[in-house]
Write a protein that holds these residues in place. Structure first.
Motif, PDB file in Angstrom:
ATOM      1  N   TRP A  46       0.880  -1.176   0.000  1.00 28.96           N
ATOM      2  CA  TRP A  46       0.000   0.000   0.000  1.00 28.96           C
ATOM      3  C   TRP A  46       0.916   1.224   0.000  1.00 28.96           C
ATOM      4  O   TRP A  46       1.748   1.365   0.888  1.00 28.96           O
ATOM      5  CB  TRP A  46      -0.893  -0.045   1.250  1.00 28.96           C
TER       6      TRP A  46
ATOM      7  N   HIS B  30     -13.002   9.102   9.147  1.00 31.83           N
ATOM      8  CA  HIS B  30     -12.326  10.373   9.410  1.00 31.83           C
ATOM      9  C   HIS B  30     -13.060  11.548   8.779  1.00 31.83           C
ATOM     10  O   HIS B  30     -13.947  11.371   7.945  1.00 31.83           O
ATOM     11  CB  HIS B  30     -10.871  10.312   8.953  1.00 31.83           C
TER      12      HIS B  30
ATOM     13  N   LEU C  96     -12.918   9.129  -5.027  1.00 27.02           N
ATOM     14  CA  LEU C  96     -11.950   8.116  -5.471  1.00 27.02           C
ATOM     15  C   LEU C  96     -12.308   7.680  -6.892  1.00 27.02           C
ATOM     16  O   LEU C  96     -13.374   7.103  -7.100  1.00 27.02           O
ATOM     17  CB  LEU C  96     -11.992   6.860  -4.596  1.00 27.02           C
TER      18      LEU C  96
ATOM     19  N   VAL D 188      -3.352   6.527  -4.832  1.00 27.44           N
ATOM     20  CA  VAL D 188      -3.157   5.432  -3.883  1.00 27.44           C
ATOM     21  C   VAL D 188      -2.995   4.141  -4.691  1.00 27.44           C
ATOM     22  O   VAL D 188      -3.774   3.883  -5.610  1.00 27.44           O
ATOM     23  CB  VAL D 188      -4.358   5.325  -2.923  1.00 27.44           C
TER      24      VAL D 188
ATOM     25  N   LEU E 271      -7.254  10.084  -5.481  1.00 30.80           N
ATOM     26  CA  LEU E 271      -7.974  10.317  -4.216  1.00 30.80           C
ATOM     27  C   LEU E 271      -7.978  11.801  -3.853  1.00 30.80           C
ATOM     28  O   LEU E 271      -6.925  12.385  -3.616  1.00 30.80           O
ATOM     29  CB  LEU E 271      -7.294   9.536  -3.088  1.00 30.80           C
TER      30      LEU E 271
HETATM   31  N1  LIG Z   1      -9.804   5.465   1.346  1.00 34.94           N
HETATM   32  C1  LIG Z   1      -8.544   5.863   1.405  1.00 34.94           C
HETATM   33  O1  LIG Z   1      -7.697   5.556   0.567  1.00 34.94           O
HETATM   34  N2  LIG Z   1      -8.215   6.689   2.433  1.00 34.94           N
HETATM   35  C2  LIG Z   1      -6.878   7.143   2.613  1.00 34.94           C
HETATM   36  N3  LIG Z   1      -6.125   6.263   3.456  1.00 34.94           N
HETATM   37  C3  LIG Z   1      -6.817   8.542   3.183  1.00 34.94           C
HETATM   38  O2  LIG Z   1      -7.742   8.955   3.870  1.00 34.94           O
HETATM   39  O3  LIG Z   1      -5.827   9.227   2.921  1.00 34.94           O
END
Ligand SMILES: NC(=O)N[C@H](N)C(=O)O
Length: 283
Positions: A176, A210, A216, A196, A262
């Motif tokens: 990842w 969060h 995405l 990502v 993202l």
């Molecule tokens: N869904 C995601 O890829 N979230 C990430 N880890 C992020 O919030 O950056």
């Protein structure tokens, strides 16, 4: 240098014989716009953009809960714009997924190809032209920049994702990793548009929950995503919109890597006066 190949929608009409089995869903916590939905039927046009059509896959809706808009742009040969952005308070990111285009930024000409990435702060003087003989397809993510007294507006830049080393998530054996185009601790920036990447079998092993809102867009591969209370299969060309606090986890389920663009909002206080209770307390 090896270039990446991303999924880029090419429109077309769904055949009348198609079964009605699309995966599109719109819930309070998230939405899925599968690639099949981005057909010729749902394109948009913009003022002062020639030979251009777009798919609007996210936009602010309730006035304060959604922070950004996301367009997939398709500019035909000789198309483009001399007045691309009409809102002087809007910042933007451009990310090219197919073809090439000429971006003129504060008088300087940049030839952008697949993987090309530009950050455009509010008030930037820019124009765009497709001088090639094939369509260019790119993402355009826009947000109202949140100015802060005493903090400068960040400068514009143009780069390519191939020129930036991804940051691996610790303890994942590099399964990842995130390509970040700006430093998360740089308070001038109030949004990030990252890439990502999961290797086959890579996971987000817990429900991230969060404050950051997300868009995405799946660039490559496929995965199973946990969104709020649902498990959904997604693949290259699909879009997920996640409201703040929408629980999210995933595993890369295909034989190739799974990658997405993202969007997230960062580094700013929340707008307290959006709450009726807060307004009631003020003199
Ligand atoms: N869904 C995601 O890829 N979230 C990430 N880890 C992020 O919030 O950056």
């Amino acid at each position: 240098m090896a270039r990446n190949t991303y999924y880029a929608p090419t429109g077309g009409l769904p055949p009348q014989t198609q079964l009605i089995n699309d995966r599109a869903v719109f819930t309070e916590a998230y939405a899925i716009i599968p690639k099949g939905v981005m057909s010729d039927i749902v394109t948009s046009f913009l003022p002062f953009w020639d030979n251009t059509r777009l798919w609007v896959i996210a936009r602010p809706m309730s006035g304060f809960a959604e922070t950004f808009s996301h367009y997939i742009m398709e500019v035909s040969p000789q198309g483009g714009s001399d007045r691309p952005e009409l809102d002087s308070g809007a910042e933007g990111v451009l990310f090219v997924v197919e073809g090439e285009m000429t971006l003129t930024l504060e008088g300087k000409v940049h030839q952008m190809q697949t993987g090309g990435y530009a950050f455009l702060p509010p008030g930037t003087n820019w124009s765009l032209k497709n001088n090639s003989d094939a369509p260019v397809r790119f993402h355009w993510i826009r947000k109202a920049y949140e100015f802060v007294d005493g903090i400068e507006v960040p400068e514009a830049f143009v780069t390519n994702e191939n020129d930036i080393a991804p940051t691996p998530m610790p303890d994942t054996n590099d399964a990842w990793a995130t390509t970040r185009f700006v430093d998360s601790a740089d308070m001038r920036h109030d949004m990030q548009v990252n890439i990502v990447t999961f290797q086959p079998g890579g996971v987000i092993p817990f429900d991230e929950t969060h404050v950051m809102e997300h868009g995405l867009y799946v660039l490559e591969g496929k995965a199973v995503y946990h969104l709020n209370q649902d498990w959904v299969e997604v693949e290259a060309g699909d879009y997920m919109w996640l409201r703040a606090f929408c629980p999210q986890a995933c595993y890369a389920s295909g034989p190739t890597r799974f990658r997405y663009l993202l969007y997230k909002d960062i580094n700013r206080h929340m707008v307290l006066n959006a709450s009726p209770a807060y307004r009631g307390n003020r003199k």
